[in-house]
Scaffold this active site. Structure first.
Site, PDB file in Angstrom:
ATOM      1  N   ASP A 245      27.233  44.289  34.769  1.00  0.00           N
ATOM      2  CA  ASP A 245      28.479  43.789  35.374  1.00  0.00           C
ATOM      3  C   ASP A 245      29.528  44.890  35.288  1.00  0.00           C
ATOM      4  O   ASP A 245      29.416  45.801  34.461  1.00  0.00           O
ATOM      5  CB  ASP A 245      28.984  42.528  34.658  1.00  0.00           C
ATOM      6  CG  ASP A 245      30.247  41.958  35.314  1.00  0.00           C
ATOM      7  OD1 ASP A 245      30.286  41.870  36.563  1.00  0.00           O
ATOM      8  OD2 ASP A 245      31.209  41.641  34.606  1.00  0.00           O
ATOM      9  N   SER A 246      30.545  44.766  36.116  1.00  0.00           N
ATOM     10  CA  SER A 246      31.657  45.724  36.053  1.00  0.00           C
ATOM     11  C   SER A 246      32.330  45.655  34.674  1.00  0.00           C
ATOM     12  O   SER A 246      32.909  46.639  34.232  1.00  0.00           O
ATOM     13  CB  SER A 246      32.675  45.394  37.140  1.00  0.00           C
ATOM     14  OG  SER A 246      33.132  44.065  36.960  1.00  0.00           O
TER      15      SER A 246
ATOM     16  N   CYS B 135      26.980  40.323  38.755  1.00  0.00           N
ATOM     17  CA  CYS B 135      28.315  40.585  39.300  1.00  0.00           C
ATOM     18  C   CYS B 135      28.241  40.291  40.793  1.00  0.00           C
ATOM     19  O   CYS B 135      27.409  40.881  41.500  1.00  0.00           O
ATOM     20  CB  CYS B 135      28.659  42.053  39.058  1.00  0.00           C
ATOM     21  SG  CYS B 135      30.195  42.587  39.828  1.00  0.00           S
TER      22      CYS B 135
ATOM     23  N   GLU C  82      40.130  39.831  31.911  1.00  0.00           N
ATOM     24  CA  GLU C  82      39.756  41.059  31.177  1.00  0.00           C
ATOM     25  C   GLU C  82      40.812  41.410  30.128  1.00  0.00           C
ATOM     26  O   GLU C  82      40.506  42.009  29.111  1.00  0.00           O
ATOM     27  CB  GLU C  82      39.585  42.238  32.148  1.00  0.00           C
ATOM     28  CG  GLU C  82      38.385  42.094  33.064  1.00  0.00           C
ATOM     29  CD  GLU C  82      37.142  42.849  32.574  1.00  0.00           C
ATOM     30  OE1 GLU C  82      37.276  43.972  32.092  1.00  0.00           O
ATOM     31  OE2 GLU C  82      36.041  42.278  32.674  1.00  0.00           O
TER      32      GLU C  82
ATOM     33  N   CYS D  95      32.381  34.380  40.970  1.00  0.00           N
ATOM     34  CA  CYS D  95      32.633  35.595  40.197  1.00  0.00           C
ATOM     35  C   CYS D  95      32.228  35.259  38.769  1.00  0.00           C
ATOM     36  O   CYS D  95      32.603  34.189  38.252  1.00  0.00           O
ATOM     37  CB  CYS D  95      34.110  35.974  40.266  1.00  0.00           C
ATOM     38  SG  CYS D  95      34.558  37.287  39.097  1.00  0.00           S
TER      39      CYS D  95
ATOM     40  N   HIS E 156      33.155  36.240  36.042  1.00  0.00           N
ATOM     41  CA  HIS E 156      34.241  36.126  35.058  1.00  0.00           C
ATOM     42  C   HIS E 156      34.836  34.710  35.021  1.00  0.00           C
ATOM     43  O   HIS E 156      35.402  34.296  34.017  1.00  0.00           O
ATOM     44  CB  HIS E 156      35.395  37.077  35.414  1.00  0.00           C
ATOM     45  CG  HIS E 156      35.159  38.502  35.040  1.00  0.00           C
ATOM     46  ND1 HIS E 156      34.201  39.278  35.631  1.00  0.00           N
ATOM     47  CD2 HIS E 156      35.777  39.295  34.129  1.00  0.00           C
ATOM     48  CE1 HIS E 156      34.250  40.495  35.100  1.00  0.00           C
ATOM     49  NE2 HIS E 156      35.193  40.527  34.182  1.00  0.00           N
TER      50      HIS E 156
HETATM   51  N1  DGL Z   1      32.407  39.725  37.571  1.00  0.00           N
HETATM   52  C1  DGL Z   1      32.429  40.321  38.841  1.00  0.00           C
HETATM   53  C2  DGL Z   1      31.985  39.388  39.925  1.00  0.00           C
HETATM   54  O1  DGL Z   1      31.179  38.507  39.675  1.00  0.00           O
HETATM   55  C3  DGL Z   1      33.607  41.105  39.320  1.00  0.00           C
HETATM   56  C4  DGL Z   1      34.731  41.439  38.510  1.00  0.00           C
HETATM   57  C5  DGL Z   1      35.460  42.642  39.053  1.00  0.00           C
HETATM   58  O2  DGL Z   1      36.344  42.507  39.879  1.00  0.00           O
HETATM   59  O3  DGL Z   1      35.098  43.717  38.584  1.00  0.00           O
HETATM   60  O4  DGL Z   1      32.394  39.524  41.048  1.00  0.00           O
END
Ligand code: DGL
Length: 274
Positions: A10-11, A73, A158, A192, A194
């Site tokens: 993931d990022s 991600c 984050e 997402c 997150h």
């Molecule tokens: N967790 C990531 C996703 O599912 C992206 C988060 C980011 O913007 O880096 O899209």
């Protein structure tokens, strides 16, 4: 070919919400997690940049011995997966595999909605890629997909600001924008990895009766079935129940933050990516 751990990328931290479910369902395998925290968030970055960064991280996971890498991600799955699968993997080794999180979700989403009006909350990158409407159309052409980009949510998460009252304003703002697109939305996907951290707040702010889906369980079920079908690849996944965590930024910060996403303490190592 030697067996190796399953790579999860993931990022930043979001992929840990998916890894948690995968490890719960498939504890026998070894796992290596990589969070590109130094360059997160990816959500507002260009197609080319997300592709370049994701490929570097996938290669780093292959260098750690992974034969299968999951892009946990949505942004990377939307903007980089197809190129990696079609352009890069054939040049590397045809036995290596990279999978994303969008396909398993779109295969199922239609089964949750009665009104056939589905909402997707995601990063700007995922929304502008149109991956969700395109993929959902293939499985459930009767469904209308309403997308809403939530560019502030990942930075709030984050930076561990998501539980503060200031965050509610931005959560409510994007929910209002989504619900303004159709009053009949009965299913909303957290598109997402997150966003599961916002799940309780989102539920509290939404009208009753709307199903809120997050991807962890969906992806872990889909991976279980995938490994049952692909026995050659399954044989290349080592099985000692071990986990390793890497970050491209500070390990101290990663270890503090990661617990919120993974649900338990962990110890990361630094990995330089270029
Ligand atoms: N967790 C990531 C996703 O599912 C992206 C988060 C980011 O913007 O880096 O899209």
């Amino acid at each position: 070919m030697q067996s190796g751990p399953i790579g999860i990328f993931d990022s930043g931290y979001g992929g840990l919400t998916v890894m948690k479910e995968i490890v719960d369902s498939l504890p026998q395998y070894d796992y290596v997690y990589l969070g590109d925290n130094a360059r997160a968030p990816y959500g507002n970055r260009s197609f080319e940049t997300v592709y370049e960064y994701t490929l570097q991280c996938v290669n780093a996971l292959f260098n750690k011995g992974c034969k299968l890498v999951i892009l946990a991600c949505n942004t990377a799955s939307a903007k980089a997966l197809r190129n990696i699968q079609q352009r890069d993997l054939p040049l590397l080794d045809s036995r290596l595999r990279v999978l994303g999180v969008i396909r398993p979700t779109t295969e199922l989403i239609g089964t949750f909605s009665k009104t056939k009006q589905v909402g997707v909350l995601a990063t700007l990158g995922t929304v502008t890629s149109n991956s969700y409407p395109i993929e959902i159309e293939k499985f459930f052409p009767e469904i209308t997909v309403h997308q809403q980009a939530c560019p502030i949510w990942v930075p709030l998460i984050e930076n561990n600001e998501f539980d503060n009252p200031g965050a509610d304003f931005f959560i409510q703002k994007h929910l209002n924008q989504l619900m303004a697109k159709s009053a009949n939305i009965d299913t909303i996907l957290l598109g997402c990895t997150h966003y599961p951290l916002l799940q309780d707040k989102i539920k509290a702010l939404l009208p009753e009766g709307i199903a809120l889906l997050s991807q962890g369980k969906i992806v872990s079920n889909s991976l279980t079935q995938y490994l049952e079908r692909h026995t050659d690849l399954e044989n290349l996944c080592s099985k000692n129940g071990k986990m390793a965590f890497y970050t491209t930024d500070s390990t101290e910060i990663f270890d503090q933050q990661a617990e919120i996403f993974f649900g338990k303490k962990l110890k990361s190592e630094y990995l330089h990516i270029n």
